[in-house]
Design a protein around this motif. Structure first.
Motif, mmCIF file in Angstrom:
data_model
loop_
_atom_site.group_PDB
_atom_site.id
_atom_site.type_symbol
_atom_site.label_atom_id
_atom_site.label_comp_id
_atom_site.label_asym_id
_atom_site.label_seq_id
_atom_site.Cartn_x
_atom_site.Cartn_y
_atom_site.Cartn_z
ATOM 1 N N GLU A 96 22.914 -0.010 11.056
ATOM 2 C CA GLU A 96 22.914 -1.363 10.499
ATOM 3 C C GLU A 96 21.512 -1.719 9.992
ATOM 4 N N GLN A 97 20.882 -2.756 10.555
ATOM 5 C CA GLN A 97 19.587 -3.200 10.037
ATOM 6 C C GLN A 97 18.401 -2.509 10.698
ATOM 7 N N ASN A 98 18.644 -1.709 11.705
ATOM 8 C CA ASN A 98 17.551 -1.061 12.436
ATOM 9 C C ASN A 98 17.342 0.370 11.964
ATOM 10 N N GLN A 99 16.088 0.792 11.854
ATOM 11 C CA GLN A 99 15.773 2.184 11.574
ATOM 12 C C GLN A 99 14.403 2.519 12.133
ATOM 13 N N VAL A 100 14.244 3.790 12.509
ATOM 14 C CA VAL A 100 12.992 4.233 13.113
ATOM 15 C C VAL A 100 12.807 5.720 12.821
ATOM 16 N N ALA A 101 11.557 6.134 12.717
ATOM 17 C CA ALA A 101 11.246 7.546 12.455
ATOM 18 C C ALA A 101 11.233 8.327 13.758
ATOM 19 N N SER A 102 11.710 9.574 13.697
ATOM 20 C CA SER A 102 11.698 10.449 14.865
ATOM 21 C C SER A 102 11.643 11.899 14.387
ATOM 22 N N THR A 103 11.817 12.831 15.327
ATOM 23 C CA THR A 103 11.763 14.266 15.017
ATOM 24 C C THR A 103 12.836 14.992 15.811
ATOM 25 N N ILE A 104 13.524 15.921 15.169
ATOM 26 C CA ILE A 104 14.529 16.708 15.888
ATOM 27 C C ILE A 104 13.820 17.553 16.945
ATOM 28 N N GLN A 105 14.258 17.390 18.193
ATOM 29 C CA GLN A 105 13.605 18.106 19.289
ATOM 30 C C GLN A 105 14.403 19.309 19.756
ATOM 31 N N TYR A 106 15.734 19.181 19.755
ATOM 32 C CA TYR A 106 16.570 20.279 20.245
ATOM 33 C C TYR A 106 17.772 20.492 19.336
ATOM 34 N N LEU A 107 18.225 21.739 19.258
ATOM 35 C CA LEU A 107 19.536 22.096 18.705
ATOM 36 C C LEU A 107 20.326 22.726 19.840
ATOM 37 N N LEU A 108 21.430 22.079 20.245
ATOM 38 C CA LEU A 108 22.200 22.504 21.402
ATOM 39 C C LEU A 108 23.578 22.988 20.973
ATOM 40 N N SER A 109 24.151 23.847 21.798
ATOM 41 C CA SER A 109 25.532 24.276 21.558
ATOM 42 C C SER A 109 26.468 23.130 21.877
ATOM 43 N N ALA A 110 27.501 23.001 21.084
ATOM 44 C CA ALA A 110 28.487 21.942 21.297
ATOM 45 C C ALA A 110 29.426 22.339 22.424
ATOM 46 N N PRO A 111 30.273 21.399 22.890
ATOM 47 C CA PRO A 111 31.268 21.747 23.914
ATOM 48 C C PRO A 111 32.129 22.935 23.481
ATOM 49 N N THR A 112 32.728 23.578 24.419
ATOM 50 C CA THR A 112 33.550 24.769 24.177
ATOM 51 C C THR A 112 34.586 24.514 23.086
#
Length: 336
Positions: A211-227
């Motif tokens: 919506e009206q909120n946004q913030v900068a960040s950085t991808i920290q992890y790439l994880l496997s999804a559920p089975t």
């Protein structure tokens, strides 16, 4: 026959005819002078008219000569009232982006299920659902069955009481008395599908938005999804110390794939289309001037400028469509 009498009669007739012709010529000449004199008077009267009256006679043919094509006359007060904002043209970056979608989730360490250390009678419950507690704060009291002594239960973490499942007078055994969550730090967790995996990696910058909120960040992890799922999960830290982000909130994530510095950029909100051309409005002393521009590569916010704008020029961004509407109205009023 008396020839003398005949000659006398003929001379008299000739004299009469000659006199008639002379009168007729005089009348004709007088008539011609009258017409010519009338024409001279009319011409002089027309010549005596002021120049501005001549201009008025032809005004409808040529329109208002003060009309300036492409110029919007608007005062500083009208600009403010219309919500028009401006920005100075400058160098910038063009970013190639990838949009991901996901939710705000709690870190696994941010939830605590509070239980009694020893079985006994609950003698006090000091907090309600929704209350914020701090680590070490006394939240309950239990009388031990074995010693009959009372002991205190304190909050293991700081956070908000999410649920409560025990009351005074009940027995505390191995059951959960209440749950506390710490939502001050969250994960922005996104689904990354097979076709996107080659473009996404840890360390990439992204913009988290809802919506009206946004913030900068950085991808920290790439994880496997559920089975049995064919996607992966990308996680980026999301600071929630101000409480702006709700757990479970739907989020978008704009991942920066590449960045290219260019000599001149313009905000995409400034660009309008008029008569099939891309135009912007440049600030000047009279208000704004329409300018046709040539654009290069673009991203979701900015576009590279090839021509039509110089570094340091001030151009309209927000509500530039107001200027477009005024100019179209003005142009229609002066069309032929």
């Amino acid at each position: 026959m008396n020839f003398a009498l005949l000659n006398k009669f003929s001379l008299a007739h000739v004299a009469v005819v000659a006199a008639a012709l002379m009168v007729s010529g005089a009348v004709s000449a007088s008539s011609e002078h009258t017409v010519q004199d009338k024409q001279h008077v009319e011409h002089d009267a027309h010549s005596d008219k002021p120049e501005n009256e001549h201009a008025d006679e032809h005004g409808d043919e040529h329109g208002n000569e003060e009309y300036e094509e492409g110029q919007v006359h608007i005062s500083a007060e009208q600009i403010l009232a219309s919500g028009i904002t401006t920005q100075l043209a400058q160098a910038g970056d063009i970013k190639q982006m990838l949009m991901l979608y996901g939710r705000a989730v709690l870190p696994e360490s941010a939830t605590s299920q509070v239980k009694a250390r020893f079985a006994g009678l609950i003698t006090a419950m000091n907090v309600e659902v929704g209350e914020r507690v701090t680590a070490g704060q006394v939240i309950a009291e239990v009388e031990s069955n074995s010693s009959l002594k009372r002991y205190l239960i304190t909050a293991p973490i700081s956070g908000v009481v999410e649920s409560r499942s025990a009351n005074v007078g009940e027995l505390a055994t191995d059951n959960v008395l209440l749950s506390i969550i710490d939502d001050s730090q969250l994960w922005a967790q996104y689904q990354v599908f097979a076709g996107q995996l080659s473009q996404v990696r840890a360390g990439q910058a992204l913009t988290i938005a809802a919506e009206q909120n946004q913030v900068a960040s950085t991808i920290q992890y790439l994880l496997s999804a559920p089975t049995a799922q064919t996607y992966k999960l990308a996680r980026a830290p999301l600071d929630n110390t101000k409480g702006l982000w709700a757990v479970g909130k739907l989020l978008s994530g704009n991942v920066t794939l590449s960045t290219e510095a260019v000599a001149l950029v313009i905000n995409n909100r400034a660009v309008q289309i008029m008569e099939g051309e891309q135009v912007i409005f440049i600030r000047n002393q009279e208000g704004f001037e329409k300018r046709v521009i040539e654009l290069g590569q673009s991203d979701s916010q900015m576009s590279q400028v090839f021509s039509g704008l110089d570094v340091g020029e001030e151009y309209a961004i927000n509500n530039s469509f107001v200027l477009k509407g005024d100019l179209e109205k003005s142009s229609a009023g002066h069309g032929h």
